[in-house]
Design an enzyme around this catalytic site. Sequence first.
Site, mmCIF file in Angstrom:
data_model
loop_
_atom_site.group_PDB
_atom_site.id
_atom_site.type_symbol
_atom_site.label_atom_id
_atom_site.label_comp_id
_atom_site.label_asym_id
_atom_site.label_seq_id
_atom_site.Cartn_x
_atom_site.Cartn_y
_atom_site.Cartn_z
ATOM 1 N N GLU A 296 51.041 150.196 -63.902
ATOM 2 C CA GLU A 296 51.464 151.080 -64.679
ATOM 3 C C GLU A 296 52.391 150.411 -65.615
ATOM 4 O O GLU A 296 53.249 149.745 -65.429
ATOM 5 C CB GLU A 296 52.234 152.149 -64.004
ATOM 6 C CG GLU A 296 53.051 152.964 -64.841
ATOM 7 C CD GLU A 296 52.361 154.060 -65.592
ATOM 8 O OE1 GLU A 296 52.287 154.300 -66.802
ATOM 9 O OE2 GLU A 296 51.257 154.676 -64.799
ATOM 10 N N SER A 335 47.784 156.394 -69.419
ATOM 11 C CA SER A 335 47.010 155.760 -68.243
ATOM 12 C C SER A 335 45.759 156.312 -68.059
ATOM 13 O O SER A 335 44.979 155.808 -67.802
ATOM 14 C CB SER A 335 47.878 156.344 -66.812
ATOM 15 O OG SER A 335 49.084 155.887 -66.723
ATOM 16 N N HIS A 453 57.339 153.440 -63.949
ATOM 17 C CA HIS A 453 57.246 154.787 -64.773
ATOM 18 C C HIS A 453 58.712 155.336 -64.827
ATOM 19 O O HIS A 453 59.450 155.492 -63.724
ATOM 20 C CB HIS A 453 56.536 155.615 -63.948
ATOM 21 C CG HIS A 453 55.954 156.765 -64.724
ATOM 22 N ND1 HIS A 453 56.684 157.622 -65.281
ATOM 23 C CD2 HIS A 453 54.474 156.947 -65.097
ATOM 24 C CE1 HIS A 453 55.804 158.468 -66.054
ATOM 25 N NE2 HIS A 453 54.751 158.129 -66.205
ATOM 26 N N ASP A 507 47.277 149.380 -67.382
ATOM 27 C CA ASP A 507 46.640 150.636 -67.992
ATOM 28 C C ASP A 507 47.102 150.526 -69.463
ATOM 29 O O ASP A 507 46.060 150.752 -70.279
ATOM 30 C CB ASP A 507 47.049 151.783 -67.391
ATOM 31 C CG ASP A 507 48.607 152.077 -67.248
ATOM 32 O OD1 ASP A 507 49.229 151.390 -67.793
ATOM 33 O OD2 ASP A 507 48.622 153.280 -66.810
ATOM 34 N N HIS A 508 48.164 150.125 -69.812
ATOM 35 C CA HIS A 508 48.708 149.973 -71.310
ATOM 36 C C HIS A 508 50.094 149.424 -71.134
ATOM 37 O O HIS A 508 50.610 148.997 -70.049
ATOM 38 C CB HIS A 508 48.844 151.595 -71.858
ATOM 39 C CG HIS A 508 49.627 152.405 -71.013
ATOM 40 N ND1 HIS A 508 50.868 152.555 -71.205
ATOM 41 C CD2 HIS A 508 49.147 153.317 -69.980
ATOM 42 C CE1 HIS A 508 51.282 153.624 -70.330
ATOM 43 N NE2 HIS A 508 50.532 154.001 -69.658
#
Length: 655
Positions: A296, A335, A453, A507-508
């Site tokens: 993440e 995501s 996150h 994911d990014h």
Amino acid sequence: MLKALKSGATSYYPVFMFTVSSLIMLSLFRLGYFILFDERILAATDLPNYFLLGIRADIIQVGYFTLIPLLLFPLLNSSRFHHTWVRFSLLWFAFCFSVMLFMEVSTPAFLLQYDSRPNRLFFEYLLYPKEVIGTLWQGFRGWLLIGGITLTITIYSLTIVTKHLSHHLRARTPHHGVAWLLWPFIVVITLFGIRSTLAHRPANPAFFAVTSDAMVNSLLINSSYSVAYAAYNLKHEAKANRVYGDLSDEKVIQIITSEPHLQHAQFPLKDYPTVHFQPATSQREQPLNIVIILEESLGATFVESLGGIAATPNLEQLKQHGWWFENLYATGIRSVRGIEAVVSGFLPSRARSTVKLSNSQRYFYTIADTLKREGYHTEFIYGGEAHFDNMAAFFSGNGFSTIIDQDDFENPLFVGSWGVSDQDLFKKLHERLNAAEQRHEPTFTLAFSSSNHEPFEFPDGEIGPLEQPQHTVNNAVKYADHALGEFFSQAMQSNYWQNTLFLVVADHDTRVYGDELIPLSKFHIPGVILGADISPHKITAVASQIDLAPTLLSLAGVSAYLPTLGQDLSRSDIAPANRAMMQFGDNFGWLEGKDFTVLTTDKETHEFVYDRAKKRQLPSNKPLSPKRIERIQAHAMASSVLYEKRVYYVPKAMP
């Protein structure tokens, strides 16, 4: 007081009666589906779950129907308009009950035909009444007759009941003051029933995707909800990326399948125009297990060797053991975009991710689908709630056999707002890989981390913080890296290591911002492939997340038909494509070497030269040839073409 309360509640009798009768009716139909599919349902879930989750989903739909008259109630809560309220509410609820009944009566035939409750196809096929009626009459005549008779009897009965209730309620005198006091409580309860959870996101169909059987998951909701949600999603399925050019669909397909790295590929299926056979570069007696660890928001921002801060020492160590991507780029900033690109190899789009869109919930390509056909057990492990972002529904419908999420972790070390910690996630992954190794079962696993996150929660005492206060993105990244390092220390000593290929990729990046059309530096992400017999190697060419799936399959020794347009980077006989593509809002980016082209929705083309060291985009004086513009437009438009035509899939009947 009791008398006044009873009198005040009189105005809400239509709401109560509709709610109770609807829940009973929907539950009875669900019982009927259980009788039809009992073996399949019991193989996927237990009976209490099946019915209780079903009632929970039914409350959502019933809540939506009751909300409209409830919101109108304050305007009609008076002696003068009481009769109007009674008549309107009874007619409205009779109509809503008939709609739900009609949808449920229509469901058995749809289930038998499409292995799912009515969805988008249900109203799409209304455009072809002749063909639909012919199909129903020929194949489902019994259901059609039973449904028609049932619906007719019910509507006739509702007419009589509505007339009787209207007369009865109009004869009673309600206490309007008490009705006012009851109104906010009833509205709040209704809204909570619609939301159905106190989690970050309200419940949606993915919330009820609790099994690996997509059909059983569809039975847990009701057909009115299923169709309404599919209709709602239509607004996100406009021809999003066709705005970038005027190429025909045929021209788009011709260009994207003519890329140099696909020059030796053959495309044998007219109906699935990107499907081609990819032979593995690694010839193995037994193909390797494959594990994708999706990190993440762990972008190049946090990787020192990629120009970021020194927050990931363990990841930096892992690159000494495998293939390290120095110029890997994400396709998006969410995501679901990372999932879409890494797991499906799908090109980016202005529309919502295919993880969420209705046409891609079944028969949409994933690497899991390929591996499942090859005899692998396929699973998704996530520390949070798998229904978030519709992941559970998308995965269970597209090749994943097992879905493990927060509820499946016993006595976790730490639970935050987004689920259990990354250490808990990796502990579970280690256990699952060990168990599969003991069973000698080939395995594909997608593990998705969540500790990095916002609000950046993680266990105390596990790391020396980079800064204070503790709960910052930099500290969360360091913790995520710490958990990753712990896992690989175990994995490298485990029996499954020599049989398993790992991909660790973001994911990014974290929050993407900048004043450029596309802040390219924030799309730069780390990636490493390691495990088994993989030797250290640096990939310096520009690469995209869409290149990862074909490369993994090839290195693992899996030869298969694929619809993917990414490059198998393990091939030494073909020069690297040296390109990446990404979507940022309405802008589509194409990076090729140092040349960076941005397409905007007004069909303008903007050209830059990217200075990686300074992370700056400089205006380019290099003119774009019509052929290059056409090539970039084709790749920008491809996602819409492939999605709308529903051709991004490998049909079962392949050689």
